[in-house]
Design a protein around this motif. Sequence first.
Motif, PDB file in Angstrom:
ATOM      1  N   ILE A   7      -6.084  67.447  84.325  1.00 50.65           N
ATOM      2  CA  ILE A   7      -7.479  67.076  84.153  1.00 50.65           C
ATOM      3  C   ILE A   7      -7.209  65.505  83.680  1.00 50.65           C
ATOM      4  N   LYS A   8      -7.491  64.833  84.751  1.00 50.81           N
ATOM      5  CA  LYS A   8      -7.399  63.157  84.297  1.00 50.81           C
ATOM      6  C   LYS A   8      -8.703  62.564  83.771  1.00 50.81           C
ATOM      7  N   HIS A   9      -9.664  63.255  84.040  1.00 53.69           N
ATOM      8  CA  HIS A   9     -11.022  62.531  83.767  1.00 53.69           C
ATOM      9  C   HIS A   9     -12.043  63.567  83.501  1.00 53.69           C
ATOM     10  N   ILE A  10     -12.715  63.652  82.270  1.00 55.64           N
ATOM     11  CA  ILE A  10     -13.972  64.609  82.041  1.00 55.64           C
ATOM     12  C   ILE A  10     -15.299  63.872  82.246  1.00 55.64           C
ATOM     13  N   LYS A  11     -16.102  63.844  83.108  1.00 51.62           N
ATOM     14  CA  LYS A  11     -17.434  63.309  83.243  1.00 51.62           C
ATOM     15  C   LYS A  11     -18.198  63.718  82.058  1.00 51.62           C
ATOM     16  N   THR A  12     -18.338  62.453  81.268  1.00 52.81           N
ATOM     17  CA  THR A  12     -18.992  62.735  79.765  1.00 52.81           C
ATOM     18  C   THR A  12     -20.461  63.416  79.807  1.00 52.81           C
ATOM     19  N   ALA A  13     -21.070  62.821  80.627  1.00 57.74           N
ATOM     20  CA  ALA A  13     -22.667  63.485  80.361  1.00 57.74           C
ATOM     21  C   ALA A  13     -22.850  64.885  80.825  1.00 57.74           C
ATOM     22  N   PRO A  14     -22.393  65.307  82.061  1.00 58.60           N
ATOM     23  CA  PRO A  14     -22.364  66.621  82.374  1.00 58.60           C
ATOM     24  C   PRO A  14     -21.662  67.638  81.301  1.00 58.60           C
ATOM     25  N   PHE A  15     -20.425  67.146  80.842  1.00 60.28           N
ATOM     26  CA  PHE A  15     -19.734  67.867  79.708  1.00 60.28           C
ATOM     27  C   PHE A  15     -20.544  67.953  78.309  1.00 60.28           C
ATOM     28  N   PHE A  70     -27.807  71.983  69.164  1.00 61.49           N
ATOM     29  CA  PHE A  70     -27.899  71.182  70.324  1.00 61.49           C
ATOM     30  C   PHE A  70     -27.574  69.687  69.860  1.00 61.49           C
ATOM     31  N   LEU A  71     -28.391  69.312  69.040  1.00 60.71           N
ATOM     32  CA  LEU A  71     -28.166  67.883  68.609  1.00 60.71           C
ATOM     33  C   LEU A  71     -26.776  67.596  67.992  1.00 60.71           C
ATOM     34  N   TYR A  72     -26.543  68.172  67.277  1.00 62.13           N
ATOM     35  CA  TYR A  72     -24.955  68.186  66.521  1.00 62.13           C
ATOM     36  C   TYR A  72     -23.857  68.295  67.622  1.00 62.13           C
ATOM     37  N   ASN A  73     -24.124  69.196  68.583  1.00 59.05           N
ATOM     38  CA  ASN A  73     -22.988  69.043  69.538  1.00 59.05           C
ATOM     39  C   ASN A  73     -23.057  67.979  70.603  1.00 59.05           C
ATOM     40  N   ILE A  74     -24.217  67.339  70.738  1.00 58.44           N
ATOM     41  CA  ILE A  74     -24.390  66.095  71.683  1.00 58.44           C
ATOM     42  C   ILE A  74     -23.463  65.213  71.319  1.00 58.44           C
ATOM     43  N   VAL A  75     -23.485  65.100  69.769  1.00 59.17           N
ATOM     44  CA  VAL A  75     -22.701  63.777  69.282  1.00 59.17           C
ATOM     45  C   VAL A  75     -21.165  64.249  69.396  1.00 59.17           C
ATOM     46  N   GLY A  76     -20.860  65.441  68.897  1.00 60.75           N
ATOM     47  CA  GLY A  76     -19.518  65.896  68.901  1.00 60.75           C
ATOM     48  C   GLY A  76     -18.869  66.002  70.176  1.00 60.75           C
ATOM     49  N   THR A  77     -19.569  66.636  71.031  1.00 62.82           N
ATOM     50  CA  THR A  77     -18.932  66.589  72.678  1.00 62.82           C
ATOM     51  C   THR A  77     -18.586  65.474  73.332  1.00 62.82           C
ATOM     52  N   PHE A  78     -19.784  64.726  73.077  1.00 65.88           N
ATOM     53  CA  PHE A  78     -19.740  63.071  73.713  1.00 65.88           C
ATOM     54  C   PHE A  78     -18.570  62.485  73.091  1.00 65.88           C
ATOM     55  N   VAL A 289     -20.010  71.094  84.507  1.00 67.19           N
ATOM     56  CA  VAL A 289     -18.707  70.223  84.058  1.00 67.19           C
ATOM     57  C   VAL A 289     -18.030  69.793  85.268  1.00 67.19           C
ATOM     58  N   LYS A 290     -17.971  68.502  85.260  1.00 66.82           N
ATOM     59  CA  LYS A 290     -17.206  67.810  86.359  1.00 66.82           C
ATOM     60  C   LYS A 290     -15.983  66.998  85.878  1.00 66.82           C
ATOM     61  N   LEU A 291     -14.836  67.283  86.461  1.00 63.98           N
ATOM     62  CA  LEU A 291     -13.538  67.044  86.326  1.00 63.98           C
ATOM     63  C   LEU A 291     -12.939  66.158  87.465  1.00 63.98           C
ATOM     64  N   GLU A 292     -12.033  65.302  86.944  1.00 64.96           N
ATOM     65  CA  GLU A 292     -11.291  64.683  87.807  1.00 64.96           C
ATOM     66  C   GLU A 292      -9.794  65.191  87.791  1.00 64.96           C
ATOM     67  N   LEU A 293      -9.396  66.103  88.905  1.00 64.62           N
ATOM     68  CA  LEU A 293      -8.130  66.888  88.985  1.00 64.62           C
ATOM     69  C   LEU A 293      -7.101  66.083  89.846  1.00 64.62           C
ATOM     70  N   GLU A 294      -5.998  66.268  89.360  1.00 64.80           N
ATOM     71  CA  GLU A 294      -4.846  65.522  90.250  1.00 64.80           C
ATOM     72  C   GLU A 294      -3.556  66.436  90.092  1.00 64.80           C
TER      73      GLU A 294
END
Length: 294
Positions: A7-15, A70-78, A289-294
């Motif tokens: 997993i090279k990159h996690i798309k932040t907004a969808p995650f 929801f609000l707490y996890n928005i900050v944490g997961t971002f 969730v969108k991921l860049e996989l290699e």
Amino acid sequence: MVDIKEIKHIKTAPFTLMTSSIHAVLAFLVAIVLLLSLGVLAAIPELSAISGVLLTLGVALVILIPLTAFLYNIVGTFVYALLYNVLTPKVGGIKLGMEEEEVKSIPVVSYALILSCISAILTFILGLYVGLAGTPVLTLLSVVIPQVTEATGTFMATFGGIWAVFWIILMPILVFIFSFIGMALFALFYNVLIPKVGGIKLIFAEAGSTFELTNIPAVPAALALAVVQAVFGLLQGILYLIQYSMLGNVVGGLLVLIGQIISSFIITFIFIVLAAIIYNFLQPKIGGVKLELE
């Protein structure tokens, strides 16, 4: 044949959106249980005087608990996804041994290293607040307390410096070490147990330059993770057994040991089943969730 995907990159907004939404729905379910519990209490004749208060509190919790989650996890997961993307080019990302849709193995070092680094950085950020906020208070006390006793004031001044060093330097190091050990054990247990019980299945679909996680079969994911968590329950139960045995209560220790294993399995299984079902329900509506996989 197992194909190693990193997993090279996690798309932040969808995650961030998906993870926060799942936590909000789970929190809503917990709030409903609390509301029903408060409703039962309100029906008790002896509590009739405060039944209205109990029901009002229950309704308020149904709104506030999911919103807060929801609000707490928005900050944490971002922040979590952001740190992952920043650190991956430097320490490497999570690698998954995939065989078609099933996660057959998790390379131990890559999994433990990136996650423990993130945990250490988050602890460092927390330590800055706790350490730097606590030091002035302790320093102020060191000035005031000498009016009563000089020795206590000197101790408080010294302790203020120790407090800052502990939270800003030592705590992140300790979190890194214990997180690495815990994550490494998780990956190790997963790799040993999965050939016997089956692994997590992740169904991806191409989405431009990334892969979108479109579905998580609930039972395989829940069974795999619950079995692994049961092993951690076993280890924790063994520690309790040793403590109880030292006190001469071997039977009590064995009961706690069995309880730890069963409760770890059941709680994890239920949580993962619910989380996967919620993910699969929300994915067509808000995107996965969108991921860049290699």
